[in-house]
Design a protein around this motif. Structure first.
Motif, PDB file in Angstrom:
ATOM      1  N   GLY A 156     -11.174 -24.581  22.101  1.00 13.52           N
ATOM      2  CA  GLY A 156      -9.960 -24.165  21.400  1.00 13.52           C
ATOM      3  C   GLY A 156      -9.675 -25.008  20.180  1.00 13.52           C
ATOM      4  O   GLY A 156      -9.196 -24.509  19.163  1.00 13.52           O
ATOM      5  N   VAL A 173      -6.385 -10.993  26.174  1.00 13.15           N
ATOM      6  CA  VAL A 173      -7.537 -11.802  26.527  1.00 13.15           C
ATOM      7  C   VAL A 173      -8.511 -10.922  27.289  1.00 13.15           C
ATOM      8  O   VAL A 173      -8.130 -10.147  28.144  1.00 13.15           O
ATOM      9  CB  VAL A 173      -7.026 -12.988  27.382  1.00 13.15           C
ATOM     10  N   ILE A 224     -14.826 -12.813  33.042  1.00  9.97           N
ATOM     11  CA  ILE A 224     -15.037 -14.180  33.448  1.00  9.97           C
ATOM     12  C   ILE A 224     -15.062 -14.241  34.968  1.00  9.97           C
ATOM     13  O   ILE A 224     -14.297 -13.513  35.612  1.00  9.97           O
ATOM     14  CB  ILE A 224     -13.890 -15.041  32.860  1.00  9.97           C
ATOM     15  N   TYR A 268     -13.809 -15.845  37.149  1.00 12.63           N
ATOM     16  CA  TYR A 268     -12.712 -16.484  37.855  1.00 12.63           C
ATOM     17  C   TYR A 268     -11.413 -16.001  37.254  1.00 12.63           C
ATOM     18  O   TYR A 268     -11.402 -15.327  36.231  1.00 12.63           O
ATOM     19  CB  TYR A 268     -12.811 -18.012  37.786  1.00 12.63           C
ATOM     20  N   VAL A 284     -11.622 -20.725  30.738  1.00  4.94           N
ATOM     21  CA  VAL A 284     -11.668 -20.488  29.307  1.00  4.94           C
ATOM     22  C   VAL A 284     -11.372 -19.015  29.078  1.00  4.94           C
ATOM     23  O   VAL A 284     -11.812 -18.160  29.847  1.00  4.94           O
ATOM     24  CB  VAL A 284     -13.031 -20.928  28.715  1.00  4.94           C
ATOM     25  N   ALA A 285     -10.571 -18.729  28.051  1.00  7.06           N
ATOM     26  CA  ALA A 285     -10.185 -17.344  27.765  1.00  7.06           C
ATOM     27  C   ALA A 285     -10.600 -17.006  26.342  1.00  7.06           C
ATOM     28  O   ALA A 285     -10.396 -17.793  25.416  1.00  7.06           O
ATOM     29  CB  ALA A 285      -8.674 -17.185  27.934  1.00  7.06           C
ATOM     30  N   ASN A 296      -2.988 -19.499  24.314  1.00  9.24           N
ATOM     31  CA  ASN A 296      -3.625 -20.446  23.399  1.00  9.24           C
ATOM     32  C   ASN A 296      -2.538 -21.347  22.802  1.00  9.24           C
ATOM     33  O   ASN A 296      -1.589 -20.845  22.196  1.00  9.24           O
ATOM     34  CB  ASN A 296      -4.347 -19.665  22.305  1.00  9.24           C
ATOM     35  N   ARG A 298      -2.024 -29.407  17.505  1.00 12.10           N
ATOM     36  CA  ARG A 298      -2.089 -30.352  18.629  1.00 12.10           C
ATOM     37  C   ARG A 298      -1.308 -31.620  18.284  1.00 12.10           C
ATOM     38  O   ARG A 298      -0.630 -32.195  19.139  1.00 12.10           O
ATOM     39  CB  ARG A 298      -3.526 -30.743  18.974  1.00 12.10           C
ATOM     40  N   ILE A 320     -10.319 -18.549  21.138  1.00  9.41           N
ATOM     41  CA  ILE A 320     -10.734 -19.047  22.449  1.00  9.41           C
ATOM     42  C   ILE A 320      -9.879 -20.263  22.798  1.00  9.41           C
ATOM     43  O   ILE A 320      -9.405 -20.967  21.896  1.00  9.41           O
ATOM     44  CB  ILE A 320     -12.246 -19.411  22.423  1.00  9.41           C
ATOM     45  N   PHE A 321      -9.636 -20.467  24.067  1.00 13.47           N
ATOM     46  CA  PHE A 321      -9.007 -21.718  24.488  1.00 13.47           C
ATOM     47  C   PHE A 321      -9.362 -21.972  25.945  1.00 13.47           C
ATOM     48  O   PHE A 321      -9.740 -21.064  26.681  1.00 13.47           O
ATOM     49  CB  PHE A 321      -7.482 -21.681  24.312  1.00 13.47           C
ATOM     50  N   ASP A 376     -10.450 -27.684  26.635  1.00 12.68           N
ATOM     51  CA  ASP A 376      -9.940 -27.039  25.413  1.00 12.68           C
ATOM     52  C   ASP A 376     -10.596 -27.537  24.130  1.00 12.68           C
ATOM     53  O   ASP A 376     -10.069 -27.339  23.046  1.00 12.68           O
ATOM     54  CB  ASP A 376      -8.412 -27.155  25.313  1.00 12.68           C
ATOM     55  N   ILE A 431      -7.780 -15.990  35.390  1.00 15.63           N
ATOM     56  CA  ILE A 431      -7.025 -16.682  34.347  1.00 15.63           C
ATOM     57  C   ILE A 431      -5.547 -16.498  34.673  1.00 15.63           C
ATOM     58  O   ILE A 431      -5.103 -15.366  34.858  1.00 15.63           O
ATOM     59  CB  ILE A 431      -7.352 -16.107  32.958  1.00 15.63           C
TER      60      ILE A 431
END
Ligand SMILES: Cc1ncc(C[n+]2csc(CCOP(=O)(O)OP(=O)(O)O)c2C)c(N)n1
Ligand code: SF4
Ligand code: SF4
Ligand code: SF4
Ligand SMILES: [Mg+2]
Lengths: 72, 298
Positions: free
Chosen positions: A57, B4, B8, B10, A6-7, B18, B48, A65-66, A54, B12
């Motif tokens: 997101g 970003v 975190i 881990y 997640v970013a 996004n 989406r 965020i996503f 997601d 990315i």
């Protein structure tokens, strides 16, 4: 290892908490730190549980965020 | 602003982005919507749906009226038109008739579509104009300060109803069905997956399609009614919504704090306006009827 990541774009966040509330695996929590606009952005508290679904997101009204799955 | 923040545990991938961003005019971010406003959530669902439907984005146009929701046209990185208050539908009608190959999506607020624009709504539905209408219903005129709208439920306190609303409100899904819409659904911003699926569905459905999305307005609707913030509204939707596909729309009226019936209520096929027009002209004029060549080269 986590299936996804997640970013977070902290500076774009307005602290609504949607992502924290609706993450199915409780990866996120609102941080006690402020961004420059004075909002509490989320941070990762259980990164290993992220599936990269997601949903965060999809919910985030501020596009801050996503999540995504790692390519395997 | 766009980078970003990596705090975190881990990695990315460097090319991660996004999925909403290509659909937005990122130079206009951050947007004007308040913290906890649901309009941005509906935009995620819409993008989406566009991605999943593999729509040709050069042939998709977004038309909005005026209001907080009307800003969607300004943020969408598509051919988009921010028209005058209440006139999104007549504008979209002209756009569609002049460019029948365009997929025209009308994205606007409850006030814009059902108060000042209500007459346009019933006639576009009656004609089965091939338009996809997404109505973000926050139950008020948000942008102008939270006045009573035709959608504001009984007993709600608003800027113009300090003692509570007493006039009956519209049930938008029943109105859309009665006026002739081919497709009618209602979701809330809690139902992100279902909403994007509905949006995807209407992108491949011919005729007048209507999706109502209940969306939080913490600033001008909820505050006066002590309904908490955006997240409280989302939890409320989760708690009181019942999915009832095919429910009679007359049973789906909204109240201040009662059940919210969501789902797809109407999905029917009737000839759309252009088909009817062509049919009538061909019947009357035969070979003398020629389709006007009005397609633009954009
Ligand atoms: C002709 C005209 N009349 C009135 C207005 C003022 N006005 C701007 S937005 C709006 C209502 C918007 O309500 P809605 O469509 O529900 O959008 P929201 O802000 O709630 O998303 C009104 C009355 C205007 N801009 N133009
Ligand atoms: S991608 Fe899914 S699992 Fe990961 S933080 Fe977001 S909502 Fe939670
Ligand atoms: S949903 Fe978006 S704006 Fe809301 S807290 Fe999460 S990152 Fe911030
Ligand atoms: S006033 Fe209401 S609808 Fe408008 S941006 Fe703020 S929360 Fe959203
Ligand atoms: Mg409104």
């Amino acid at each position: 290892m986590a299936k996804g990541f997640v970013a977070i774009t902290v500076e774009r966040c307005k602290g609504c908490g949607f992502c924290v509330e609706f993450c199915p695996t409780h990866v996120l929590a609102l941080s006690s730190a402020f961004n420059s606009k004075g909002y509490h952005a989320p941070h990762v508290v259980a990164g290993e549980k992220c599936s990269g679904c997601d949903l965060c997101g999809m919910y985030c009204p501020d596009f801050a965020i996503f999540g995504a799955r790692y390519a395997r | 602003m766009n980078q970003v923040t990596l705090e975190i545990p881990y990695e990315i991938p460097v090319d991660a982005h996004n999925p909403v961003e290509p659909f937005l005019r990122m130079d206009r971010m951050p947007h004007i919507w308040c913290p906890g406003c649901g309009i941005g959530t509906t935009v995620n669902c819409f993008t989406r749906a566009l991605l999943d439907s593999k729509a040709n984005l050069d042939k998709v146009a977004v038309v909005s009226g005026i209001g907080c929701t009307g800003r969607v046209a300004g943020y969408a990185n598509l051919d988009s038109f921010h028209t005058t208050h209440g006139r999104a539908l007549p504008f979209a009608t002209g756009l569609k008739l002049a460019n029948p190959e365009l997929q025209v999506v009308v994205y606007s607020g409850d006030g814009d579509l059902f108060a000042i624009g209500g007459n346009h709504f019933i006639h576009a539905a009656r004609r089965n104009m091939d338009l996809k209408v997404i109505c973000v219903n926050n139950l008020t005129y948000a942008m102008t300060g939270g006045q009573t709208a035709p959608t504001t439920p009984d007993h709600v306190i608003s800027a113009t109803s300090p003692y509570g609303v007493f006039e009956p409100s519209f049930n938008l899904v029943a109105l859309a069905e009665a006026a002739g819409a081919s497709y009618v659904a209602r979701w809330t911003t809690y139902h992100v997956k279902q909403l994007s699926r509905s949006m995807e569905e209407v992108l491949s459905k011919k005729g007048f399609c209507f999706i109502e999305v209940l969306s939080p307005c913490p600033t001008l609707y909820q505050r006066r009614n002590k309904m908490g913030d955006g997240l409280d509204a989302m939890k409320f939707y989760k708690q009181v919504s019942k999915i009832r596909h095919g429910a009679p729309t007359s049973e789906c009226a909204l109240t201040k704090s009662g059940e919210i019936v969501v789902g797809k209520f109407v999905d029917r096929d009737r000839p759309d306006y252009l088909e009817l027009l062509r049919g009538q002209m061909t019947e009357s004029l035969g070979d003398r009827y020629a389709e006007p060549e009005v397609s633009c080269s954009c």
